[in-house]
Design an enzyme around this catalytic site. Sequence first.
Site, PDB file in Angstrom:
ATOM      1  N   GLY A  72       1.010 -77.774 -29.290  1.00 14.73           N
ATOM      2  CA  GLY A  72       1.161 -79.162 -29.719  1.00 14.73           C
ATOM      3  C   GLY A  72       0.501 -80.063 -28.698  1.00 14.73           C
ATOM      4  O   GLY A  72       0.226 -79.632 -27.571  1.00 14.73           O
ATOM      5  N   CYS A  84       1.350 -71.837 -25.853  1.00 16.49           N
ATOM      6  CA  CYS A  84       0.822 -73.091 -25.310  1.00 16.49           C
ATOM      7  C   CYS A  84       1.948 -74.118 -25.107  1.00 16.49           C
ATOM      8  O   CYS A  84       2.802 -73.915 -24.270  1.00 16.49           O
ATOM      9  CB  CYS A  84      -0.298 -73.610 -26.203  1.00 16.49           C
ATOM     10  N   TYR A  85       1.975 -75.188 -25.904  1.00 17.04           N
ATOM     11  CA  TYR A  85       3.071 -76.153 -25.751  1.00 17.04           C
ATOM     12  C   TYR A  85       4.420 -75.452 -25.888  1.00 17.04           C
ATOM     13  O   TYR A  85       5.366 -75.731 -25.137  1.00 17.04           O
ATOM     14  CB  TYR A  85       2.951 -77.250 -26.809  1.00 17.04           C
ATOM     15  N   HIS A 112      -3.845 -69.213 -26.630  1.00 21.31           N
ATOM     16  CA  HIS A 112      -3.669 -69.121 -28.089  1.00 21.31           C
ATOM     17  C   HIS A 112      -4.084 -67.752 -28.611  1.00 21.31           C
ATOM     18  O   HIS A 112      -5.255 -67.518 -28.882  1.00 21.31           O
ATOM     19  CB  HIS A 112      -4.510 -70.195 -28.780  1.00 21.31           C
ATOM     20  N   GLU A 145      -3.613 -66.665 -31.480  1.00 22.35           N
ATOM     21  CA  GLU A 145      -3.912 -66.741 -32.919  1.00 22.35           C
ATOM     22  C   GLU A 145      -5.376 -67.031 -33.223  1.00 22.35           C
ATOM     23  O   GLU A 145      -5.839 -66.780 -34.327  1.00 22.35           O
ATOM     24  CB  GLU A 145      -3.005 -67.784 -33.599  1.00 22.35           C
ATOM     25  N   ASP A 201      -6.679 -71.147 -58.090  1.00 24.88           N
ATOM     26  CA  ASP A 201      -5.223 -71.267 -57.999  1.00 24.88           C
ATOM     27  C   ASP A 201      -4.570 -71.336 -59.387  1.00 24.88           C
ATOM     28  O   ASP A 201      -3.629 -70.598 -59.669  1.00 24.88           O
ATOM     29  CB  ASP A 201      -4.822 -72.504 -57.181  1.00 24.88           C
ATOM     30  N   LYS A 242      -4.679 -69.243 -49.141  1.00 28.20           N
ATOM     31  CA  LYS A 242      -5.766 -69.101 -50.118  1.00 28.20           C
ATOM     32  C   LYS A 242      -6.251 -67.650 -50.274  1.00 28.20           C
ATOM     33  O   LYS A 242      -6.412 -67.161 -51.386  1.00 28.20           O
ATOM     34  CB  LYS A 242      -6.940 -69.990 -49.690  1.00 28.20           C
TER      35      LYS A 242
END
Length: 512
Positions: free
Chosen positions: A53, A80-81, A167, A169, A225, A368
């Site tokens: 964040g 991180c944050y 990070h 990710e 979708d 998605k």
Amino acid sequence: MEKVIVIDFGGQYNQLVARRVRECNVYCEIYSYKTDLNQIKSMNPKGIILTGGPNSCYEADSPACTKELFELGIPVLGLCYGAQLMMFVLGGRVERALVQEFGKTELNVNTSSPLFENVSPTTICWMSHTDYISEAAPGFSVTAHTADCPVAAAEDLSRRLFALQFHPEVLHTEEGTKMLYNFVRGVCGCVGTWRMDSFVDTSIQEIRKKVGGGKVLCALSGGVDSSVAAVMLAKAVGSQLTCVFVDHGLLRKDEGDEVEEVFGPNGLYDLNFIRVNAQERFYDRLSGVTEPERKRKIIGEEFIRVFEEEAKKIGAVDFLVQGTIYPDVVESGLGGESAVIKSHHNVGGLPDCVDFKEIIEPLRDLFKDEVRQAGLELGISEKLVYRQPFPGPGLGIRIIGEVTAEKVRIVQDADAVYREEIAKAGLDKSIGQYFAALTNMRSVGVMGDERTYDYAVALRAVNTVDFMTAESAEIPFAVLQTVMSRIINEVRGVNRVFYDLTSKPPGTIEFE
Ligand code: XMP
């Protein structure tokens, strides 16, 4: 179902964290840091991940969490944050860093940490921080550092608490996926039961149970979708489902017919299909209108109006299907808050006058690419499942200035040529999004000894990760030349072709 919860502190990668966890076959949901601790407890998560964040955790009104979060006996991983907050709340020190780290950074790890199992002792991680952990909280041992960051990772094994300053990710952290896997599958003990085929089967059964003998209505746009949602409903309740497909005359060439082929009476599914050929209505409403936002509004409103008229003919239904997907849910106010319904920018809002009792959103939990996977699982063709993103207002925003039937024809034909040649060149899977647009510019040319005064077509092709930023794609010059000469020869009304090199920002992907 086993699940891991991501608590969002406003980081830009929060959805990515959830995606990576699901890639480990562990179901994952994102909740705001404001979510009540009891609610979190009641979800019985196998693990909790705190995201990054933009704030400083030691400042008074920064997003925070309580000490109790770390006392639930549930493993927690702070990123991180989230890592700084964990340290700060548990008695460590976080300060403004003298040397801020940003970007790829060499990381030295203690490989005996369960988080770093099978990770190389020296690896590359993605750093992005201005504060740093100057002292780990009591009970924690430091398990990684970088040249400028003494506490790049810390852990308290007895409490199963882990902190990573970087990070894992983002893919720039070369072994980040392994670290997240080690957390969710190793530390949290998740077995990895999240599979698309079981999701599809379970959803179909749940829908069947929910709908009972009720009537269901679905607005079909032909996009990925709504198509996947419609097929799921068709498999669940068959002829109790009516799909209304509004052809606004702003679709790509032949797309209306393709939708009808799949969903219509000669198609693959047993459902009631209504195609409304509303082209003329849309062109009438758009006549003389040049302002982009106004065009978008008109198309959205008219879409709803047509849909409502059809719905009225059908009469009261019990359920309305929406193709909302997980990023829509997160973006419109974070998961957990019940039933936030996106005012879908595709169609400009939900129809007010449709008489229904409840909404069904079968894709609400999916990203998605998971929607695409579910589509393949359901037996939908690859062609449809991997369809390019297409804006709700369609070609209306790829025709600069006034929309007319003639201009629609030009842009449809030019776009079809472009797509054909891109596919022929084998580039269709590697380019993020590409299409032809019609500029409002006419210029003088010469063809067969005759003066022409015709339109210019613009070709656009971009590569993008998240559609928030994009780079124009490199297309071999020879391919562009073929596209140009075919468009000029085959599409009446065009005498010039441009290639748009603009990235986003400053340009947007679409032209309006
Ligand atoms: P922009 O033009 O904003 O486009 O850079 C980013 C992505 O969003 C798509 N797009 C839309 N999609 N309804 C949609 O469903 C819309 O009104 C809309 N406008 C843009 C665009 O195609 C690109 O993928």
